[in-house]
Write an enzyme that holds these catalytic residues in place. Structure first.
Site, PDB file in Angstrom:
ATOM      1  N   HIS A 101       0.859  -1.194   0.000  1.00 55.72           N
ATOM      2  CA  HIS A 101       0.000   0.000   0.000  1.00 55.72           C
ATOM      3  C   HIS A 101       0.888   1.234   0.000  1.00 55.72           C
ATOM      4  CE1 HIS A 101      -3.707  -1.963   2.134  1.00 55.72           C
ATOM      5  NE2 HIS A 101      -3.711  -2.176   0.837  1.00 55.72           N
TER       6      HIS A 101
ATOM      7  N   HIS B 160     -11.741  -9.397  -5.743  1.00 58.72           N
ATOM      8  CA  HIS B 160     -11.366  -8.083  -5.213  1.00 58.72           C
ATOM      9  C   HIS B 160     -10.519  -7.375  -6.268  1.00 58.72           C
ATOM     10  CE1 HIS B 160     -10.048  -5.000  -2.541  1.00 58.72           C
ATOM     11  NE2 HIS B 160      -8.986  -5.590  -2.046  1.00 58.72           N
TER      12      HIS B 160
ATOM     13  N   GLU C   1      -8.385  -4.784  -5.932  1.00 58.98           N
ATOM     14  CA  GLU C   1      -7.127  -4.121  -5.577  1.00 58.98           C
ATOM     15  C   GLU C   1      -5.977  -4.733  -6.390  1.00 58.98           C
ATOM     16  OE1 GLU C   1      -6.474  -3.694  -1.356  1.00 58.98           O
ATOM     17  OE2 GLU C   1      -5.043  -2.060  -1.696  1.00 58.98           O
TER      18      GLU C   1
ATOM     19  N   ASP D 245      -3.041  -5.816  -6.063  1.00 57.52           N
ATOM     20  CA  ASP D 245      -2.261  -7.006  -5.717  1.00 57.52           C
ATOM     21  C   ASP D 245      -2.976  -8.287  -6.147  1.00 57.52           C
ATOM     22  OD1 ASP D 245      -4.012  -6.078  -3.702  1.00 57.52           O
ATOM     23  OD2 ASP D 245      -3.104  -7.381  -2.209  1.00 57.52           O
TER      24      ASP D 245
ATOM     25  N   HIS E 191     -12.063  -5.983   2.531  1.00 57.23           N
ATOM     26  CA  HIS E 191     -11.989  -4.659   3.151  1.00 57.23           C
ATOM     27  C   HIS E 191     -12.280  -3.510   2.193  1.00 57.23           C
ATOM     28  CE1 HIS E 191      -7.825  -3.396   1.670  1.00 57.23           C
ATOM     29  NE2 HIS E 191      -8.028  -4.565   1.130  1.00 57.23           N
TER      30      HIS E 191
ATOM     31  N   ASP F 193      -8.743 -11.359   0.711  1.00 53.52           N
ATOM     32  CA  ASP F 193      -7.875 -10.797   1.769  1.00 53.52           C
ATOM     33  C   ASP F 193      -8.186 -11.350   3.167  1.00 53.52           C
ATOM     34  OD1 ASP F 193      -6.169  -9.061   0.347  1.00 53.52           O
ATOM     35  OD2 ASP F 193      -7.694  -7.515   0.261  1.00 53.52           O
TER      36      ASP F 193
ATOM     37  N   TYR G 219      -1.970  -8.054  10.111  1.00 58.21           N
ATOM     38  CA  TYR G 219      -2.844  -7.795   8.959  1.00 58.21           C
ATOM     39  C   TYR G 219      -4.215  -7.322   9.448  1.00 58.21           C
ATOM     40  CZ  TYR G 219      -4.743  -8.482   4.288  1.00 58.21           C
ATOM     41  OH  TYR G 219      -5.322  -8.273   3.049  1.00 58.21           O
TER      42      TYR G 219
ATOM     43  N   HIS H 175      -3.478 -14.041   0.463  1.00 64.21           N
ATOM     44  CA  HIS H 175      -2.113 -13.774   0.937  1.00 64.21           C
ATOM     45  C   HIS H 175      -1.740 -14.830   1.977  1.00 64.21           C
ATOM     46  CE1 HIS H 175      -1.951  -9.748  -0.818  1.00 64.21           C
ATOM     47  NE2 HIS H 175      -3.100  -9.446  -0.238  1.00 64.21           N
TER      48      HIS H 175
HETATM   49 FE1  FEO Z   1      -7.129  -5.532  -0.593  1.00 65.49          FE
HETATM   50 FE2  FEO Z   1      -4.683  -7.913  -0.829  1.00 65.49          FE
HETATM   51  O1  FEO Z   1      -5.704  -6.421  -1.383  1.00 65.49           O
END
Ligand code: FEO
Length: 396
Positions: free
Chosen positions: A24, A80, A82, A84, A146, A165, A193, A226
């Site tokens: 981030h 998601h 995002e 990543d 999230h 996530d 996390y 992750h």
């Molecule tokens: Fe909300 Fe692992 O990205």
């Protein structure tokens, strides 16, 4: 090229990022690196769940190609948007233009805008299912866990939950499963996390876990996006999430301070001694040389935060600012806070810290510990007493 079969005909085809140290942008430290997990289901309609961070796109494609020609992919689930998890989509969609993206209603416009794209998409919502042959993809929207677009994918035939996530950890590992790695490291990263990313959404976490329990589905594996995959004990991370979300505390204090000429440091040390004498587990951090994401991970299960700073320009020292900014956003629940300071003439740091901590939702102890100039032995004993009193006021 790497792949691991996690269930019969379901493969991890993700990437391990051993070298990432900040996530981030600079907002989240990743001392242990990270992983971007992507899962390929080899069914009649081959399906990929989530992709990886942009720089790893060609690695993902190599991993997929070791199992199947991307042109045969029928579905790509985007749990998601995002970067990543979606960053590899442009390269993947170039190799698999026939694939249909399955995503939430909030994800669809975000993908169009983020990638200036117009890929084929089918919007799915909670309760929707898509048959891919022997298996079914079942979707559960998880808004704000999230991001607004977040969702979970569940495969009932394999009792497999793929929640993106949620339940993840930023950790690079050569092994993929919870029974193959050092769980102390994994739980520390899972807690960090949760504390730094999911904490503000704790009421939604509890609601989502309750919703899934009420769905009466069987889960024998949780494969997040992750870190390690929970196959030996998925209940371990679910229970941990319930505790963190409820604000369950240990008999623990975290002391966070900065110091100019060592006076506040001496006070911190004396308060530490008093808290330890009082039976509390204590962590102590000088913020100007500490990582604030690590410290926040300690705050999440501490019942008490003790903050100290001398005064400069009627303010606390700047090393505490980013930490306080984070707390104001994260708003940990059910925490006490106490304050200490040494000052030369005007003082003011404790009042400023009190304002910020009140806004962050802490229950402030009325009495603060303040000394002028350097603390003498009498004052250090008062600091020890202050620590003992704070420990004595601990309630579960
Ligand atoms: Fe909300 Fe692992 O990205």
């Amino acid at each position: 090229m790497m792949k691991t079969e996690i269930k019969k005909d379901i493969y991890w085809v993700g990437c391990v990022d051993w070298n990432i140290r900040y996530f981030h942008g600079p907002t989240y430290s990743t001392h242990r690196g990270s992983t971007y997990n992507s899962y390929l289901i080899m069914d009649e309609e081959p399906t990929l769940i989530d992709t990886v961070y942009t720089p790893f796109a060609s690695d993902l494609l190599a991993n997929i190609r070791a199992l199947i020609d991307p042109k045969k992919l029928k579905y790509i689930v985007v749990n998601h948007v995002e970067m990543d998890h979606s960053g590899a989509l442009p390269e993947l969609m170039a190799a698999a233009p026939q694939a249909l993206i399955l995503c939430s209603a909030k994800a669809a416009p975000a993908l169009d805008k983020q990638f200036n794209s117009n890929w084929k998409k089918q919007i799915v919502k909670t309760g929707d299912t898509v048959s891919i042959g022997k298996r079914t993809l079942s979707f559960v929207e998880a808004p704000m866990l999230h991001w607004p677009d977040s969702m979970f994918t569940y495969i009932p035939e394999d009792k497999l939950l793929v929640p993106n996530d949620a339940f993840g950890q930023h950790i690079a590992t050569s092994a993929r499963f919870d029974d193959e790695v050092d769980m102390v490291e994994v739980m520390q990263e899972a807690k960090k996390y949760y504390a730094n990313i999911l904490l503000p959404f704790s009421p939604l976490v509890l609601k989502k876990i309750d919703e899934i329990v009420k769905m009466n589905i069987e889960i024998d594996m949780i494969a997040p996006s992750h870190g390690i995959i929970w196959r030996q004990d998925p209940g371990k991370i679910i229970n941990a999430y319930i505790n963190w979300a409820k604000g369950t505390n240990r008999k623990k204090a975290t002391i966070v301070y900065d110091t100019m000429w060592d006076s506040t440091h001496k006070m911190a040390q004396a308060i530490y001694e008093g808290l330890v004498e009082g039976g509390m587990e204590v962590k102590l951090y000088r913020m100007s040389i500490s990582d604030r994401n690590d410290v926040i991970a300690e705050v999440i299960d501490s019942e008490l935060l003790v903050m100290g700073s001398p005064t400069i320009n009627r303010e606390f020292l700047p090393a505490l600012s980013a930490f306080l900014d984070d707390l104001m956003g994260l708003k940990p629940r059910k925490k006490r806070a106490a304050l200490f300071s040494s000052s030369g003439w005007s003082g003011g740091a404790t009042g400023k810290m009190a304002n910020r901590l009140t806004e962050a939702g802490f229950n402030l102890q009325e009495e603060t510990m303040e000394v002028m100039w350097a603390p003498g032995e009498n004052e250090l004993e008062q600091c020890r007493n202050y620590g003992r009193q704070l420990a004595a006021a601990y309630t579960e």
